[in-house]
Structures are given as structure tokens and as C-alpha cells.
Design an enzyme around this catalytic site. Sequence first.
Site, PDB file in Angstrom:
ATOM      1  N   THR A   1       0.970  -1.708  -0.478  1.00  0.00           N
ATOM      2  CA  THR A   1      -0.217  -0.374  -0.372  1.00  0.00           C
ATOM      3  C   THR A   1       1.097   1.221   0.309  1.00  0.00           C
ATOM      4  OG1 THR A   1      -1.792  -0.778   1.442  1.00  0.00           O
ATOM      5  CG2 THR A   1      -1.341   1.331   1.250  1.00  0.00           C
TER       6      THR A   1
ATOM      7  N   CYS B   1      -8.575  -7.014   1.510  1.00  0.00           N
ATOM      8  CA  CYS B   1      -8.004  -6.278   1.816  1.00  0.00           C
ATOM      9  C   CYS B   1      -9.092  -5.394   2.437  1.00  0.00           C
ATOM     10  CB  CYS B   1      -7.594  -5.249   1.485  1.00  0.00           C
ATOM     11  SG  CYS B   1      -5.807  -6.470   0.659  1.00  0.00           S
TER      12      CYS B   1
ATOM     13  N   THR C   1      13.939   3.873   9.680  1.00  0.00           N
ATOM     14  CA  THR C   1      15.127   2.627  10.138  1.00  0.00           C
ATOM     15  C   THR C   1      14.448   1.892   9.708  1.00  0.00           C
ATOM     16  OG1 THR C   1      15.727   3.857  12.059  1.00  0.00           O
ATOM     17  CG2 THR C   1      16.099   2.181  11.513  1.00  0.00           C
TER      18      THR C   1
ATOM     19  N   SER D   1       5.297  -7.142  -2.847  1.00  0.00           N
ATOM     20  CA  SER D   1       5.185  -7.316  -1.476  1.00  0.00           C
ATOM     21  C   SER D   1       5.714  -8.561  -0.804  1.00  0.00           C
ATOM     22  CB  SER D   1       3.313  -7.467  -1.254  1.00  0.00           C
ATOM     23  OG  SER D   1       2.563  -7.619   0.227  1.00  0.00           O
TER      24      SER D   1
ATOM     25  N   ASN E   1      -6.245  -8.961  -7.847  1.00  0.00           N
ATOM     26  CA  ASN E   1      -6.429  -9.303  -6.392  1.00  0.00           C
ATOM     27  C   ASN E   1      -8.176 -10.428  -6.175  1.00  0.00           C
ATOM     28  OD1 ASN E   1      -6.911  -6.686  -6.419  1.00  0.00           O
ATOM     29  ND2 ASN E   1      -7.732  -7.428  -3.992  1.00  0.00           N
TER      30      ASN E   1
ATOM     31  N   GLN F   1       0.259  -9.631  -6.573  1.00  0.00           N
ATOM     32  CA  GLN F   1      -0.373 -10.963  -6.545  1.00  0.00           C
ATOM     33  C   GLN F   1       0.097 -11.777  -7.960  1.00  0.00           C
ATOM     34  OE1 GLN F   1      -2.395 -12.607  -5.271  1.00  0.00           O
ATOM     35  NE2 GLN F   1      -3.492 -10.201  -3.617  1.00  0.00           N
TER      36      GLN F   1
HETATM   37  N1  PLP Z   1      -1.828  -4.817  -4.643  1.00  0.00           N
HETATM   38  C1  PLP Z   1      -2.849  -5.524  -4.773  1.00  0.00           C
HETATM   39  C2  PLP Z   1      -3.044  -6.611  -5.749  1.00  0.00           C
HETATM   40  C3  PLP Z   1      -3.472  -6.469  -3.360  1.00  0.00           C
HETATM   41  O1  PLP Z   1      -3.627  -7.767  -3.662  1.00  0.00           O
HETATM   42  C4  PLP Z   1      -2.972  -6.066  -2.238  1.00  0.00           C
HETATM   43  C5  PLP Z   1      -3.131  -7.037  -0.787  1.00  0.00           C
HETATM   44  O2  PLP Z   1      -4.232  -7.898  -1.296  1.00  0.00           O
HETATM   45  C6  PLP Z   1      -2.138  -4.461  -1.849  1.00  0.00           C
HETATM   46  C7  PLP Z   1      -1.887  -4.003  -2.991  1.00  0.00           C
HETATM   47  C8  PLP Z   1      -1.918  -4.084  -0.441  1.00  0.00           C
HETATM   48  O3  PLP Z   1      -1.049  -4.850   0.866  1.00  0.00           O
HETATM   49  P1  PLP Z   1      -1.087  -4.041   1.475  1.00  0.00           P
HETATM   50  O4  PLP Z   1      -2.071  -4.349   2.569  1.00  0.00           O
HETATM   51  O5  PLP Z   1      -0.443  -5.175   2.124  1.00  0.00           O
HETATM   52  O6  PLP Z   1      -0.336  -3.221   1.595  1.00  0.00           O
END
Ligand code: PLP
Length: 416
Positions: free
Chosen positions: A72, A366, A278, A228, A166, A208
Site C-alpha cells: 500500500t 483487504c 529505519t 509485497s 487480487n 499478486q
Molecule cells: N495490491 C494488491 C494487488 C493486493 O492484493 C494488496 C493486498 O491484498 C495490496 C496491493 C496491498 O497490500 P498491503 O495491504 O500488504 O499493503
Amino acid sequence: MNRIYLDYAAATPVDPRVVKVMQPYFSETFGNPGSLHSFGQEASAAVFKARQTIANELKCHYQDIVFTGSATEANNLVIKGVVEAWYSVARTDQMFGKKNQAGRPRIIVSEIEHESVYALAQEMASSHGVDVVFLPVDKNGVVRLNALKKAITENTVLISVMYANNETGVVQPIKEIAQIVKEYRQNHPTSSSGEKNWWPFLHTDAVQAFQYLPCAPSELGVDFMTISCAKIYGPKGVGALYMANPERMKPALKTEDIFPMSPVIIGGGQEQGWRSGTENVPAIVGFAKAVELAAALRQKEAKRVAALRAELWSGIKKLFPKAVRNSEGEEVLPNNLNVYIPGVSGEQMLVALDLAGVAVSSGSACSARSINPSHVLLAMGFDTVRAKNSIRFTLGRDTTRQQIKKVITILGELRK
Ligand code: PLP
């Protein structure tokens, strides 16, 4: 009860091999990478090595990797950062008494982006004066390329289209999108004020996709890419933004001092100034191991989970002949099965499965706390009922045939 987890798109367990490499960095090699003494230097060397490992997998330079606290945050950094850089060009123009050539920036994002892009884009439109274009998708959930071609204008600063969705697992034609952007840049080598025009930049959220698809940014043709750690069997709390070497991007700039992206978090100047704070050393070390493992297991795992998914789907189809998939075909991630069973409430099914020990998701995890219909399924043209009641099964490394058989048996019992 032996629970069965089929929600790998939401979170993955941390691989024990990842845990093992992280362990020394909590209490033994705990120094601050910014410190000059040996404790700090050991930590700094570990971060450097991790950055190099990830860069090798992405076939890029280690300086192109910016570690963040999540995907994010990486998405926020690129979107807010590129827009802010554009505004600073406009301010510089004004400072030097030039006509503001930059004008109101435009960003183009697809209608199926994760909230960390989608909601941010809405916010950029409402509070930051950004002209935001949401790109439509077709009924298969693939971005309409013609709409993209029409949407790019001289003041378009950034295009952001995710590599794989996702919720549905649908893979987007990133290389074709990159070609469109490249052609636009070639056909518009100078801006209206006669200076070299490097915009628009292209970003892809590969959070993803990384698990199953090769993601070298230079091969895809993107300038920025988000990955991620939390979705690839590494710890939560660390993400990364690939950004094409700023030195290479510098020709885009009208003055030597302005970069194509501004930092969003300002402070101690870590991550070459792109993201202060950090470094999360254990998580970064774990991230590199998770990346290495994901790349090594990619092909084998893709084949294995695709076969299990086929079994799950045929089991569901036998039990519920009216069930339909929301996305299918080759261009769907191999672990994703997003289904709609007419007459079955997605939420009730999710709860019943959970009580029976099976974890799945309805809509994207999410945003699981919201009861809104999935904006992704709505964008594909499905009605609210289908968008609300679809169920997402996502398989992963620990999914077995026995588990899939068990899930089918449980679904059969729930149908009664
Ligand atoms: N982008 C995609 C395609 C995701 O599936 C997700 C979380 O499912 C994110 C971004 C955001 O990840 P995070 O919540 O770890 O910041």
C-alpha cells in the site's frame, strides 16, 4: 479440527526457511543500518545483500529497489510522488517566470485496481486537483487498450495498471500497455513548451502476480513496479517499489534538481531519500529469501495449483451445476477460483465454510470488512447480486489434494 486455508491471496504463512534467515536480525544483528559502528554496518550489509538479491530476480540495479512498509505504501509513494513531482515542475516554471506548462496533472488507473491505488486515485481527484481517468475493463476483466490510447494526454503523468487482479486473478496485458506508452512517448518527444517529454510513466502493481509470473520490469516495459513480501510467504510489514534508475530518468526533468518522483515520507533520508524511516532489517532479509524461493518454485507451483484448482472447480460444478466462474482462461493466475453460485449468499457460505474449518473470501480480503459489492466484479459488468455473492478460493503452497477433496465434501454437506 484440521482447518483448511484457501485464502492465499489475502495472506500467506511465512515459510520456515524465511523465518530461519530472519532470526539473527532480531536480537543478534540488531544494529541500525544508518549507524557507523560495526553493529550498524552488519545490519547495513544485510540490507544491501537483500536488495541485491531482489534486484537480481527483477533483473535490475540494486539502487532501483526502494523498501517500504507495505505494498500500500509503495503504491502511495509512486502515485503521490509522481503527482507531487509534476506539481514541483509547475512551481519551478512559475518561479522562473515561465508559463505554467505543466497544468493539471492526469493519472490513469484501471477500474479494477486494489484499494491502495483505487481509493487513492479517488482521493487524488477530490483533494489534490488531479484529473483522474478510470480505465474500463471488458467482461473478462481485461483493461480496454483502446480506452487507454484515447485517455493519454500531454499532461498525463502516470498510468497504473495492476499485473494481476487480487480478486479474480485476471492477468493484464502489461507489455502491450507498455508498448502503447512507449509509442506515445516516441510520438510526443517534446512537451508543448519544447522541452524533452518523458511522461507518462507506467506503474504496475505486481503484488499478486509475483508468485506465478516473471516480473522483470525491463522485460515488461514498466517504469515503476510494486511488490509485497506478505503475499509470497514472507513476513508482513515490508513491500518494495521498483523505480527505473533516477539517473536514467533525469532526462525527463526540466531542471537538474527535480526528480520524476518526490518522496512521501521525509526524515532521516534512508532508501536514498525515497523513503525515510529505519529499515525493517529482519523483514527485508526475509523478503529477499521469500523472493528467491518464489522465483525458484514458480513454474512447478503454478502447474501444481492449477491442477488442484481444476479439481476444485469440477467438484463445485457437480454439486452446483449453475455455478459460474467470474474469470477463466489462460490469463488468470493458476491459484485463483472466483465463483458465483446463483441463489447462494456469498457471505453465508463464507461463514458456513469457516465454521466447518475452511477459510475462503468473498470479495477482496483487504476490503472484507466492507459489505459493498466488489468494485472489480461490477467493473466487469456483473450485477450487484453477483458482485456481492461471489466467492474467492485462492490456493497456495500448502494446499493438498486431500484438502481439496475435503472442501468438496464439506460443500456437498452444506448444500443439503
Ligand atoms: N495490491 C494488491 C494487488 C493486493 O492484493 C494488496 C493486498 O491484498 C495490496 C496491493 C496491498 O497490500 P498491503 O495491504 O500488504 O499493503
